[in-house]
Every structure is written in C-alpha cells, then in structure tokens.
Enzyme design. Structure first.
Site, mmCIF file in Angstrom:
data_model
loop_
_atom_site.group_PDB
_atom_site.id
_atom_site.type_symbol
_atom_site.label_atom_id
_atom_site.label_comp_id
_atom_site.label_asym_id
_atom_site.label_seq_id
_atom_site.Cartn_x
_atom_site.Cartn_y
_atom_site.Cartn_z
ATOM 1 C CG HIS A 104 -1.997 -1.057 1.113
ATOM 2 N ND1 HIS A 104 -3.269 -0.793 0.671
ATOM 3 C CD2 HIS A 104 -1.963 -2.382 1.369
ATOM 4 C CE1 HIS A 104 -3.976 -1.919 0.678
ATOM 5 N NE2 HIS A 104 -3.198 -2.901 1.103
ATOM 6 C CG ASP A 134 0.614 9.439 0.299
ATOM 7 O OD1 ASP A 134 0.496 8.232 0.611
ATOM 8 O OD2 ASP A 134 -0.077 10.336 0.818
HETATM 9 C C1 G6P Z 1 -0.735 3.394 5.903
HETATM 10 C C2 G6P Z 1 -0.377 1.929 5.745
HETATM 11 C C3 G6P Z 1 -1.402 1.038 6.430
HETATM 12 C C4 G6P Z 1 -1.598 1.493 7.860
HETATM 13 C C5 G6P Z 1 -1.994 2.968 7.905
HETATM 14 C C6 G6P Z 1 -2.174 3.501 9.336
HETATM 15 O O1 G6P Z 1 -1.839 3.700 5.130
HETATM 16 O O2 G6P Z 1 -0.232 1.582 4.387
HETATM 17 O O3 G6P Z 1 -0.998 -0.311 6.404
HETATM 18 O O4 G6P Z 1 -2.562 0.702 8.506
HETATM 19 O O5 G6P Z 1 -0.995 3.715 7.256
HETATM 20 O O6 G6P Z 1 -1.032 3.289 10.108
HETATM 21 P P1 G6P Z 1 -1.010 2.366 11.412
HETATM 22 O O7 G6P Z 1 0.451 2.267 11.762
HETATM 23 O O8 G6P Z 1 -1.816 3.094 12.430
HETATM 24 O O9 G6P Z 1 -1.606 1.035 11.072
#
Ligand code: G6P
Length: 502
Positions: free
Chosen positions: A198, A400
């Site tokens: 992602h 990003d």
């Molecule tokens: C990005 C990553 C996700 C993640 C999100 C929030 O979008 O690609 O995998 O879940 O950030 O970050 P966190 O560390 O809170 O999961």
C-alpha cells in the site's frame, strides 16, 4: 459492489494484514472485549468478499491479548459497517508478546520500512534486533495463516475444490508469504498467494540501503502475484529483483522468475468507495459557517511523509505574496494522531504546534486567524462536509503510495461551482489525476503560486476539471480495484508461461 459470481466461483479468501478490520477494546466497566468498527475504504471492499466466500481474516486486534482462550466478540448489533458480518470464528488474531511486537511494529515497520520506502533514508534506523523481531512476527502471522488454511480445509463446502486465495497486505508482512508457501507445500494444501503493497516501492538505490534487502525480496517473491499501486513501483521492484537477486525479469510483461517459478507483478491502483462518499456529502450538515471565507483544506495522518511543515510554510508564503487573501482565506488542517510511540512522530507534533502558533501570531487580526488546526479524529459525516464545502484541497505529500484524501475530496464535490484539487506529483494519486493542479511541495514559491491560482480559478475551468476527475474516480472506485485484483488472480495460470526477453 463486487459481483457475487466473481466471488463464489473462486475459492475462499484469507486476508492477512497487520491490523484486523476492527479494533478490540476492553470495556472499563465490564472487562469484556468489544469490537470498534473501522470505516476504511479498503475494508469496505475486501470484507464483503471475505464474508461471502466464507473466508478468514488474520491480523492484530490493536491490543495485546494474553489469554488465547478468550473468545473474540461478535460485532455489535448496531454495527452497520461491512465487517459486521465477519463472525468471530472467521477471525484469527495474533497474540504477540508486547516487547517483541513493539520492536516489530514501532521499530522495524514504522522506524525502518516506512521512511525507507518513502525514500527518506535519513529518517530510517537500521537495528538488527528490530529486524529479528520483524522476522519472528512475520513467522507468527505465517503460522496463523497456515492454521486458517487448515480451518478452511475442514469447512469444505460451498467453494468446492477451488484453491483459496491468501492475500497478504503491506510492508508489515513482506516475509510472511515465503513461509506460508513452504508450509503449505509440506502440508500439501493448495492455495494461491498474493501480496499487495500500500506504500511506494522505492528505487533500487534506496532499497539496497536496507542491510537485509535480499531477504525482503525473497519473502515477497513467495507469492504468485505481487501488486503495487502504480507501474513505477512495479518497475522499481522488478529492478531490485534483477539487481539484488539476479532474477530473470521481463519488464514489458512485468514478470520475475525465481527458483523455477514465475511471479506476476501488477499495477493495481486503489480507489475509494465513491458512491458512499457522494451519499455522505449529500446528507452532511454544513460545518463551515462563514460563507465569505474560502477554506483551503488539508486532511492527513500526522506523518512526516505528508509534507505538512512545507504546506504551512507555503501557506505563509501565499499570505506574504498575496495579502488580498488576508481575512478572506483560511487553512483548515486536520491532523489525525498516528504512531505516537515513535519519536519522529512526536517531534513532528511539536514542530507543527510551534509553526501553527508562529504563523497565526504573525497574521491574525481581531476577526480572523489564518490557520485552523485540528489535532484529532473527525467523524465521516463531518469529514464529508469539509470535503464538500472546501474551496481548495491541498494534497501535497513529499511521497505517498496513493493518497485517498485526494479521491475522497473529488467524490464529495457535489456542489456547483466545485472546489479545486491541488496534488503532489510524488503521490501515486498525482500520477493519474491529470486535471488537478500539480504542485511540487518542496518548492514553496511554486506551492504558494499554485494555491493562489486555485483560489482565483474561474468557475467554468473548475467545473471542467472536477467533472473529469469525478468521472475517473467513480469508474475506478475501490470495488473496481477489488475486481481487478480477483481478475488478475484468475488469469495467473495463463500468464505463467515462459518468461520473455529481459
Ligand atoms: C498506511 C499503511 C497502512 C496502515 C496505515 C495507518 O496507510 O499503508 O498499512 O494501517 O498507514 O497506520 P497504522 O500504523 O496506524 O496502522
């Protein structure tokens, strides 16, 4: 939504992601576990496919569970989100020892891979113990996935003999696929393995700074199909496979060969639940009261990749250069707290607080302040109202993977005249949203100029640009991403022919 036939004709799906599609919390009074639903677009698209096919979700519940016998609760009866139908028997949670999990998640995932993959190597730490924790936790996820595959095998039935799809997500789990492959071969279980990243996949010159970069590639190449948001990331990955591992590759057809297997690499740009945002925007009450002020909107997790410091400084430059905007324009910046245990994020919070104070102190008049700064979460309805009523959205990350704020904003632009989207070319979204104004966030003068241009853009130009943007995002919404993924999985057999020229 994703068509029934696309799901039922194929095997069940096991999704493996760092986070489960909801968070577990312990009720202070009763001591019982409760689910807190997640409203993310990805979950909206993937959960129905998992549920319909009788699949399973493997992931971390957002808190440390220490009793493996404690039952995962069913969803709350009032829960209307897509995960409500995900029964507890279809959830396989990760029970990691807190210190180990901390080294894996805060250390290796967020302290190393996040900055490195966003091409910010100076912010990355390279610590062998964090890497060891990453290996251990990936093994744990792989173990639990194999367990899930055995569960599915026992529950033979509606999906017949079609092999299940195991879909591993994101930079937290780049080693899991290889172990899953080894274990299913030993246990003689059939499945198709896929990975989706992602975030960006960096160029080789950056990637190879990671001391154990070969292992990362081998881990990902355990899959049959590897997806990235855009072709650039696919090509970076293929380049790394060739240069690090000496794999034979086919750049034209996006194939990599390793150990006699051919791995398909595919660009699969994710979208948003477009129609849901339209609906939210139609129903949301106005929250921006002063109709005489143009609102410039920023919505981001508080993350150094999002270019927030640059954004505030560019806004300051705008007010210096074009004082006609004083008392007429407001920057509404919503910064959602994120990864608050990591020092880089704590430092950024401090820096932003100071910068907002300094700029507001410099320009505020008795009746107006230039920046409204929200450090916190906002609900979906309020967010849709902000998106709908903003004159300009600033989506200006330094780097990003995709950026869904840009897409959610255009979905909510239901009023005439519409607002203007400004997007950074260093976001995956910037690659495809051609009718947005493009701004290099590193160049403050340019960012100020582009913002000025957006604020004074004539109505007819705004309409033409926004119509194009909206049409594209409606067509390429998150369900169509899901379908594209399933289609790519379907066509794997045909693609696995001999690899062509390098
Ligand atoms: C990005 C990553 C996700 C993640 C999100 C929030 O979008 O690609 O995998 O879940 O950030 O970050 P966190 O560390 O809170 O999961």
């Amino acid at each position: 939504s994703v068509s029934r036939s696309a799901c039922n004709s194929k095997g069940s799906m096991i999704v493996v992601s760092n986070r489960l599609p909801f968070i577990l919390k312990r009720n202070d009074k009763t001591g019982e576990l409760e689910r807190k639903a997640s409203a993310g677009g990805l979950v909206t698209a993937v959960a129905p496919v998992v549920i319909r096919g009788g699949g399973i979700w493997v992931g971390w519940p957002g808190m440390h569970l220490d009793d493996p016998n404690e039952k995962i609760p069913e969803s709350n009866p009032n829960d209307k989100t897509p995960t409500a139908g995900l029964l507890s028997e279809k959830i396989v949670p990760i029970y990691a020892e807190p210190k180990l999990f901390d080294s894996y998640y805060n250390g290796c995932c967020n302290g190393t891979f996040w900055p490195l993959f966003h091409s910010m190597p100076d912010r990355a730490t390279f610590i062998a113990d964090h890497w060891k924790a990453y290996i251990k936790c990936n093994e744990e996820f792989a173990e639990k996935t194999v367990h899930a595959l055995h569960l599915l095998k026992q529950q033979k039935g509606k999906n017949g003999n079609a092999p299940p799809i195991v879909w591993v997500h994101d930079y937290h789990l780049m080693l899991a696929a290889n172990w899953i492959r080894q274990r299913v071969e030993e246990d003689d279980i059939k499945c198709k393995l896929a990975f989706f990243l992602h975030i960006p996949f960096p160029p080789w010159d950056i990637f190879r700074l990671f001391p154990w970069s070969d292992e990362v590639l081998q881990g990902i190449l355990g899959c049959d199909m590897v997806g990235f948001h855009i072709t650039d990331y696919c090509l970076n990955f293929i380049d790394c496979c060739q240069r690090n591992l000496g794999c034979r590759v086919d750049r034209k057809n996006l194939l990599v060969e390793l150990g006699g297997r051919t791995i398909c690499v595919r660009p699969l740009p994710i979208g948003v639940p477009f129609d849901r945002f339209v609906q939210l925007a139609q129903n949301a009450k106005p929250v921006l009261s002063n109709a005489n002020q143009q609102v410039i909107l920023g919505v981001d997790r508080l993350d150094y990749t999002k270019g927030l410091v640059h954004r505030l400084k560019a806004f300051e430059r705008l007010l210096e250069r074009y004082p006609e905007h004083i008392e007429k324009v407001v920057l509404l910046q919503i910064s959602v707290p994120s990864r608050t245990d990591v020092k880089e994020y704590q430092d950024l919070k401090e820096e932003m607080d100071q910068l907002v104070g300094r700029i507001n102190g410099r320009f505020t008049t008795p009746n107006w302040s230039p920046i409204r700064y929200i450090y916190g979460c906002v609900g979906q309805d309020e967010l849709a109202a902000f998106y709908r009523d903003a004159a300009v959205a600033l989506v200006t990350p330094l780097r990003d993977g995709m950026n869904l704020v840009a897409k959610e904003f255009v979905a909510c632009q239901i009023n005439t005249p519409p607002g203007v989207l400004i997007v950074s070319p260093f976001a995956g979204a910037g690659e495809m949203m051609h009718e947005a104004l493009i701004c290099n966030p590193y160049e403050l003068d340019d960012a100020a100029e582009v913002t000025h241009r957006a604020l004074i853009m004539p109505e007819d130009e705004r309409i033409v640009r926004m119509n194009h943007l909206r049409r594209r995002e409606q067509l390429n919404d998150v369900d169509s991403w899901m379908k594209a993924f399933l289609k790519a999985m379907d066509s794997l057999e045909e693609e696995a022919d001999d690899i062509g020229a390098t």
